[in-house]
Motif scaffolding. Structure first.
Motif, PDB file in Angstrom:
ATOM      1  N   GLN A  58       0.826  -1.201   0.000  1.00  0.00           N
ATOM      2  CA  GLN A  58       0.000   0.000   0.000  1.00  0.00           C
ATOM      3  C   GLN A  58       0.864   1.257   0.000  1.00  0.00           C
ATOM      4  O   GLN A  58       1.993   1.252   0.488  1.00  0.00           O
ATOM      5  CB  GLN A  58      -0.933   0.030   1.220  1.00  0.00           C
ATOM      6  CG  GLN A  58      -2.129  -0.875   1.121  1.00  0.00           C
ATOM      7  CD  GLN A  58      -1.763  -2.342   1.317  1.00  0.00           C
ATOM      8  OE1 GLN A  58      -0.966  -2.664   2.203  1.00  0.00           O
ATOM      9  NE2 GLN A  58      -2.338  -3.220   0.505  1.00  0.00           N
ATOM     10  N   GLY A  66      -0.616  12.855  -3.277  1.00  0.00           N
ATOM     11  CA  GLY A  66      -0.489  11.419  -3.467  1.00  0.00           C
ATOM     12  C   GLY A  66       0.892  11.040  -3.970  1.00  0.00           C
ATOM     13  O   GLY A  66       1.766  11.887  -4.166  1.00  0.00           O
ATOM     14  N   VAL A  82      -1.495   8.586  -6.980  1.00  0.00           N
ATOM     15  CA  VAL A  82      -2.401   7.691  -6.258  1.00  0.00           C
ATOM     16  C   VAL A  82      -2.353   8.035  -4.772  1.00  0.00           C
ATOM     17  O   VAL A  82      -1.282   8.326  -4.228  1.00  0.00           O
ATOM     18  CB  VAL A  82      -2.034   6.209  -6.487  1.00  0.00           C
ATOM     19  CG1 VAL A  82      -2.314   5.806  -7.932  1.00  0.00           C
ATOM     20  CG2 VAL A  82      -0.569   5.926  -6.166  1.00  0.00           C
ATOM     21  N   ASN A  84      -2.800   7.816  -0.486  1.00  0.00           N
ATOM     22  CA  ASN A  84      -2.444   6.865   0.565  1.00  0.00           C
ATOM     23  C   ASN A  84      -3.504   5.780   0.680  1.00  0.00           C
ATOM     24  O   ASN A  84      -4.699   6.034   0.538  1.00  0.00           O
ATOM     25  CB  ASN A  84      -2.314   7.588   1.908  1.00  0.00           C
ATOM     26  CG  ASN A  84      -1.078   8.451   1.981  1.00  0.00           C
ATOM     27  OD1 ASN A  84      -0.017   8.067   1.514  1.00  0.00           O
ATOM     28  ND2 ASN A  84      -1.207   9.648   2.568  1.00  0.00           N
ATOM     29  N   THR A  86      -3.724   3.230  -1.386  1.00  0.00           N
ATOM     30  CA  THR A  86      -3.874   2.540  -2.664  1.00  0.00           C
ATOM     31  C   THR A  86      -3.051   1.257  -2.679  1.00  0.00           C
ATOM     32  O   THR A  86      -1.880   1.248  -2.289  1.00  0.00           O
ATOM     33  CB  THR A  86      -3.419   3.440  -3.835  1.00  0.00           C
ATOM     34  OG1 THR A  86      -4.195   4.631  -3.827  1.00  0.00           O
ATOM     35  CG2 THR A  86      -3.562   2.731  -5.171  1.00  0.00           C
ATOM     36  N   LEU A  88      -0.861  -1.535  -4.408  1.00  0.00           N
ATOM     37  CA  LEU A  88       0.044  -1.600  -5.544  1.00  0.00           C
ATOM     38  C   LEU A  88       0.580  -3.020  -5.708  1.00  0.00           C
ATOM     39  O   LEU A  88       1.018  -3.627  -4.733  1.00  0.00           O
ATOM     40  CB  LEU A  88       1.225  -0.643  -5.350  1.00  0.00           C
ATOM     41  CG  LEU A  88       0.911   0.836  -5.144  1.00  0.00           C
ATOM     42  CD1 LEU A  88       2.195   1.590  -4.827  1.00  0.00           C
ATOM     43  CD2 LEU A  88       0.231   1.417  -6.374  1.00  0.00           C
ATOM     44  N   THR A 127       5.877   3.495   0.240  1.00  0.00           N
ATOM     45  CA  THR A 127       5.106   2.248   0.254  1.00  0.00           C
ATOM     46  C   THR A 127       5.438   1.497   1.540  1.00  0.00           C
ATOM     47  O   THR A 127       6.447   1.782   2.198  1.00  0.00           O
ATOM     48  CB  THR A 127       5.443   1.355  -0.955  1.00  0.00           C
ATOM     49  OG1 THR A 127       6.776   0.849  -0.823  1.00  0.00           O
ATOM     50  CG2 THR A 127       5.305   2.123  -2.265  1.00  0.00           C
TER      51      THR A 127
END
Length: 337
Positions: A58, A66, A82, A84, A86, A88, A127
């Motif tokens: 995430q 983003g 994108v 926080n 999201t 991946l 991430t």
């Protein structure tokens, strides 16, 4: 979609910053045959799938704008942002991309980037992947293999220079106005996409097939240049159908095959927005866009391309999905105009 041949016979003769480019004519070219949407063709008809993924992580710690998703592991090539939280799908990492926001780790610039399943990149700092080790990689995540996450350059082939103009050779009219296509058909080194540096054949190891509809407008991938050939392919090259060869200077050429119509003539000077033809399947294939890049090639008197070296596409500029670059095109990748 069918893989594209275009190899000259073994006996073929041989010697011993872009501007806005999407303003198209109002005329639409009718489809000769109804095709499934590109995504269905790519996944269902050919059984193509997205690249295997390592795991899902995430976005975390990004600011209000983003996290930037970029076309390569370098700043300044943003495709989209994108927020926080999201999810991946991260395939692999490199440890020698750009430093972003002055981030440091262990007293050194933080240069770890994550490659996503669709071939795009994000800065790993934002991430929740495992903390990187002293080698700059997160435990349990694969290493991409080189600085751009690309397979090694095939022997005898060359890279299209990243400082020389290159663009996705279709428009926002693609696939009924969707504005994108999927890499579809043969990939690098597959089918008839072969040869890096033979002297008497067409070298197109790094040729690209894209799923587009009959009649979609086609641009020259190398942008501005001079048309060297624009007609039906000569004997020995028949599987190219109607094709266009453009000289982009410095010995760099582009070749586009299978066109249903040709819109340029030999000797014509074109820009990055010149429609050189329309997508077709001439030469015996389902309609799709096939293009290749080559350095130092030659033309037979009849107009057949041979020799030189197949060039891997690098830094393809696109306008769709926020604009940016593709540092290459991966198998099954979604590609914007």
């Amino acid at each position: 979609m069918t893989e594209s041949p275009h190899t000259a016979p073994a006996t073929a003769p041989g010697p011993n910053g872009r501007t806005e480019r999407r303003r198209l004519p109002a005329t639409r070219h009718p489809a000769v045959r109804t095709l499934l949407p590109a995504v269905v063709l790519a996944v269902a008809a050919l059984g193509l799938t997205a690249p295997a993924r390592a795991a899902t992580y995430q976005v975390t710690g990004a600011d209000a704008q983003g996290l930037a998703v970029q076309s390569e592991p370098h700043a300044g090539h943003v495709l989209r942002y994108v927020p926080n939280g999201t999810a991946l799908d991260i395939v692999c990492q490199v440890n020698n991309g750009d430093q972003v926001d002055g981030r440091t780790y262990g007293g050194k610039p933080f240069t770890t980037w994550d490659r996503l399943a669709d071939g795009t990149w994000v800065y790993d700092w934002y991430t929740n992947t495992p903390t990187v080790g002293s080698d700059g990689y997160s435990p349990g995540i694969a290493h991409c293999g080189d600085s751009a996450g690309l397979p090694p350059l095939a022997q005898g082939c060359v890279d299209w220079p990243s400082n020389k103009f290159l663009q996705t050779p279709f428009t926002k009219e693609a696939n009924g106005g969707a504005g994108y296509a999927w890499q579809n058909g043969s990939y690098y080194g597959e089918g008839f996409h072969v040869n890096c540096a033979t002297t008497n054949r067409m070298n197109q190891y790094y040729a690209v097939d894209l799923g587009l509809r009959q009649g979609d407008p086609v641009l020259a991938p190398g942008g501005p240049g001079t048309v060297l050939y624009a007609d039906w392919a000569p004997a020995g090259w028949e599987t190219c159908g109607q094709y266009v060869v453009v000289d982009h200077g410095g010995g760099w050429w582009s070749v586009v095959c299978h066109l249903s119509t040709i819109k340029v003539v030999k000797g014509q000077h074109i820009t990055d927005s010149t429609v050189i033809g329309t997508v077709g399947g001439t030469g015996g294939f389902e309609p799709h866009l096939h293009f290749s890049l080559v350095q130092g090639a030659s033309l037979t008197p009849a107009g057949g391309v041979y020799g030189g070296r197949s060039a891997r596409p690098r830094h393809l500029m696109h306008l769709g999905d926020g604009g940016g670059y593709y540092d290459t095109i991966t198998k099954g990748q979604k590609v914007w105009y």
